[in-house]
Design a protein around this motif. Sequence first.
Motif, PDB file in Angstrom:
ATOM      1  N   SER A 160       0.926  -1.259  -0.015  1.00  0.00           N
ATOM      2  CA  SER A 160      -0.085   0.176  -0.142  1.00  0.00           C
ATOM      3  C   SER A 160       0.819   1.242  -0.035  1.00  0.00           C
ATOM      4  CB  SER A 160      -0.801  -0.044   1.398  1.00  0.00           C
ATOM      5  OG  SER A 160      -0.082  -0.057   2.485  1.00  0.00           O
ATOM      6  N   HIS A 231      -4.748  -4.340  -1.807  1.00  0.00           N
ATOM      7  CA  HIS A 231      -4.492  -5.557  -1.136  1.00  0.00           C
ATOM      8  C   HIS A 231      -4.745  -6.848  -1.923  1.00  0.00           C
ATOM      9  CE1 HIS A 231      -3.921  -3.293   2.491  1.00  0.00           C
ATOM     10  NE2 HIS A 231      -5.439  -2.871   2.434  1.00  0.00           N
ATOM     11  N   GLY A 233      -6.601 -10.450  -2.216  1.00  0.00           N
ATOM     12  CA  GLY A 233      -8.062 -10.833  -1.637  1.00  0.00           C
ATOM     13  C   GLY A 233      -7.787 -12.183  -1.371  1.00  0.00           C
ATOM     14  N   SER A 234      -8.736 -12.780  -0.899  1.00  0.00           N
ATOM     15  CA  SER A 234      -8.611 -14.273  -0.610  1.00  0.00           C
ATOM     16  C   SER A 234      -8.410 -15.198  -1.670  1.00  0.00           C
ATOM     17  CB  SER A 234     -10.055 -14.758   0.235  1.00  0.00           C
ATOM     18  OG  SER A 234     -11.131 -14.561  -0.759  1.00  0.00           O
ATOM     19  N   TYR A 241      -8.620  -0.079  -3.337  1.00  0.00           N
ATOM     20  CA  TYR A 241      -9.804   1.122  -2.808  1.00  0.00           C
ATOM     21  C   TYR A 241      -9.278   2.357  -3.149  1.00  0.00           C
ATOM     22  CZ  TYR A 241     -10.473  -3.216  -0.326  1.00  0.00           C
ATOM     23  OH  TYR A 241     -11.076  -4.653   0.211  1.00  0.00           O
ATOM     24  N   ASP A 264     -11.118  -7.029   8.481  1.00  0.00           N
ATOM     25  CA  ASP A 264      -9.703  -6.413   8.535  1.00  0.00           C
ATOM     26  C   ASP A 264      -8.741  -7.351   7.596  1.00  0.00           C
ATOM     27  OD1 ASP A 264      -7.188  -5.959   9.939  1.00  0.00           O
ATOM     28  OD2 ASP A 264      -7.254  -7.501  11.112  1.00  0.00           O
ATOM     29  N   TYR A 265      -7.887  -6.548   6.841  1.00  0.00           N
ATOM     30  CA  TYR A 265      -7.462  -6.966   5.712  1.00  0.00           C
ATOM     31  C   TYR A 265      -6.117  -7.816   6.191  1.00  0.00           C
ATOM     32  CZ  TYR A 265      -3.919  -3.271   6.460  1.00  0.00           C
ATOM     33  OH  TYR A 265      -3.035  -2.170   6.767  1.00  0.00           O
ATOM     34  N   SER A 266      -5.628  -7.518   7.419  1.00  0.00           N
ATOM     35  CA  SER A 266      -4.487  -8.342   8.134  1.00  0.00           C
ATOM     36  C   SER A 266      -4.911  -9.892   8.578  1.00  0.00           C
ATOM     37  CB  SER A 266      -3.774  -7.736   9.099  1.00  0.00           C
ATOM     38  OG  SER A 266      -4.762  -7.266  10.224  1.00  0.00           O
ATOM     39  N   ASN A 268      -8.295 -11.061   7.873  1.00  0.00           N
ATOM     40  CA  ASN A 268      -9.477 -11.517   7.081  1.00  0.00           C
ATOM     41  C   ASN A 268     -10.474 -12.198   7.876  1.00  0.00           C
ATOM     42  OD1 ASN A 268      -8.172 -11.107   4.383  1.00  0.00           O
ATOM     43  ND2 ASN A 268      -7.063 -13.141   4.555  1.00  0.00           N
ATOM     44  N   GLN A 337      -8.269   0.668   5.498  1.00  0.00           N
ATOM     45  CA  GLN A 337      -7.266   0.039   4.721  1.00  0.00           C
ATOM     46  C   GLN A 337      -5.879   0.107   4.760  1.00  0.00           C
ATOM     47  OE1 GLN A 337      -8.837  -2.493   3.122  1.00  0.00           O
ATOM     48  NE2 GLN A 337     -11.073  -1.792   3.563  1.00  0.00           N
TER      49      GLN A 337
END
Length: 902
Positions: A160, A231, A233-234, A241, A264-266, A268, A337
Amino acid sequence: MSSERTPLMTSGVCGLAVTACGGKSDATPESDSGTPTVDPRKLNTFFGVMVPTILSMFSIVLFLRTGFVVGHAGLLQGLLMVIVAYTIISLTILSICAISTNGAIQGGGAYYMISRSLGPEFGGSIGLMFFLAKVCACGEYVLGLVEAILDIFGSDPESSVSQGVRVLPQGYWYGVLYSSVVLLLCLLVCMVGAKIYSRTSFVILILVTVSLLSIFISSVAVKPRDFIITHKGSGNETLRYNASYTGFSVTTLRNNLGSGYSLDYSTNSVMSFSTVFAVMFTSCTGIMAGANMSGDLKTPSISIPKGTIVAVFYTFAVYVLLFLLVGATCDRTLLIQDYGFLQRINIWSPLVTVGIYCASLSAAMCSMIGASRILHALALDQLFGLPLAPATITSSSGNPWVAVLYTWGLAQCVVFAGQLNAVASLVTVFYLLAYAAVDLACLALEWASAPNFRPTFQLFSWHTCLLGIVSCLVMMFVINPMYSSGSIVLLLLLLLFLHYKSPTSSWGYISQALIFHQVRKYLLMLDVRKDHVKFWRPQILLMVANPRSSCQLILFINQLKKGGLYVLGHVQLGDLDSLPSDPVQQQYNFWLRLVDKLGVKAFVDLTLSLSVRQGTQHLLRITGLGGMKPNTLILGFYDSCTPEDFFLQDSAFCDASMELGSEGEYNFGVDLPSLQAHFPPVRHVESPRWLSPEEYVGIISDAIKMNKNVCVGRYFFQLEGEDKDSKVDGSERTIDVWPLNLLQPGSRDYEDVCSLFLLQMACVLNMSNKWRHARMRIFLNVETESSDQGWVVNEETFRELLRKLRIRASIKIVPWDSVVQHHLQPEEEEAKQALSEDFLSAVNSMLMEHSSQAAVRFLYLPRPSPQRSQNRQYLAQVEAVTNSLGPTLLIHGVTPVTSTDL
């Protein structure tokens, strides 16, 4: 006076003796060579308390999780979290200040406060959990630092942040590697000692303060900006974003007021109030950073309260201002984010980067040093024995470097969690439990109302302590019920372990103060004027001449007390006027040690008197307090037989290896050889008697005059199975009761006070653990050949009485016409006193015939004659009747003890 560092256990967990491996158990550490060193207490309030506390409370949350909290929870809930968190820690701080200003504090910080207030069991268990909390916090701060490093220097192209030299490969194992390197750096600093850390932390505080100032200046100087944040994704797809920094804007502030919990992106995982609060509360876990340095502070009683309060006010103001700033200048997407967004909106991003690195690194080092101090204090107290023994080793400057190595090794295990948010809940729960324990310690001290609890800090009360405990426990379960339940279970297991080890110390026990306070209150409520026969219970004073020959009787009477008062009395012959000091006071520890060895629930009361009779009178009058005073006197029998030495029969008294093998058993200065040497050898045939027959019978008469019930025990040295390790349940035993006065055949009253008291005592014995399955037999003596056949009616009346009294026993009819015919006729001179030897022998033969197999016999004890000249004859008659019977208790009751009403 005993040292506050008195070791608690004579043997360790593994059963081996524990000695300090290079460290002593006093307050001043020594080097491995054993030579005294300089006092390690060198830190003042600013360097020793304020600086580490401020840095620990800033830690990673200040720079890396402020946006996370405001973004997910919103400004209002975020401020609510700050207020709740600071309210909880403020209540705990009041307790810390009260305890720390009530006496000298040594190394160990919170552990030292809790253990010296609540005792070794609670202090040791909470201390170990607080140590684990510090270890987990250290790992958490290291993970946060690595996260910030990879945010700048990570090679992931989808990072990021686009600035920086991206040379560090990323991944789980790379993260563990970087965390290990950072931990190693912390280890090197902490191995040098607390002094260099305190100096280093001051420089770090300056850098963090500069970074903070740059953030506040940037909110005015930096113009609005837009960002694109990416970020993975899964499914390894790239998520983009659009975020923006708006500067101060009413619209932005309004949009950020409410909550917006999302992914939470860290980790998931979807966030909630509890998970966000858990992360936010890690900023409040540093309030004991200064207290944990207590062993390095010049004046901990002054520095800890002053430095901690100032640090808390300062950090609270900073957090509130920073929450307001980011809530009014950054949109929610930027906050959620990008946890490192403060670098994006700074006039010079390296300033924030340096602040992040410094705050995280200093917090990690502070946790490592604090944890090592707690572990070192636990090791010095030898609570956990051999496994922690090496942690007592210190350097020449007093630095517990082995404890630092322990801490480093455990923190290394924590970093395998991989993500900061993954361990935040566990850290917070552990800290909240430790804070609740500190509040509990202060609450207990306040409720105990001990005169020596006079803290110079007065801004607390039991209300604040109780509110602090409740707040901590509630927030624990709000954050994570599973972790909270698990931590409490772990605490209880540690409590049971330490209680099983039975560590005893010279620190003083708050439990004793609380018990005293409550017992005094309840004794005042125990009004003797409200006594009722329905609730009568035996309250026994057993006079003991020499415990060596009386142990079996002591153990038997322990079964008779039925939850009542049980006192071992002893009269020391002497005149205080001719002695330099009271010899009785020095004997109490030996008698109390005897009580411990026998495992009986008894008090001890000793007196000094010119005669045994006078001393017994004193004890009957003054023993006990309020409604808890003896109502029954029990004596051993006065005869000429040579007593046996019980100390030579019981392995607990004659086997020295048993003493050494009792792990954790503290003897209060009375070891087994001292106990054996204190009590004189048993009396021999040629030994002089300190008590004459007249005086012995006089004691019985005195007790009856004082309205005390009297019991006389004979042949109890033959009774087996009464010791505390015996598995006897009474199924093979028989209790025989002879309620008639056998020395007065003319008396046929089975329902007089004495006979009913005798039945009650037999029933009480039948209800005790070792006698509950025993069979009770009641023998009724009748003259079947007399013209008066009233005994048949008396038998039915007696059976009805037993039914009303709920006494389960079999009734045996014993004709004793052949015995009575040997009794002197009433018209003969001195008929009531002079009983023929044939009559006494016949009574004894009758008892032998029917009760020879009984485990114990209860007989009616006649009242002594008021004529002193008849005392020897009275004693001879009782001796003849009970000759060779086996364990026998002769009873004379003077108080009503039975009731047939509800």
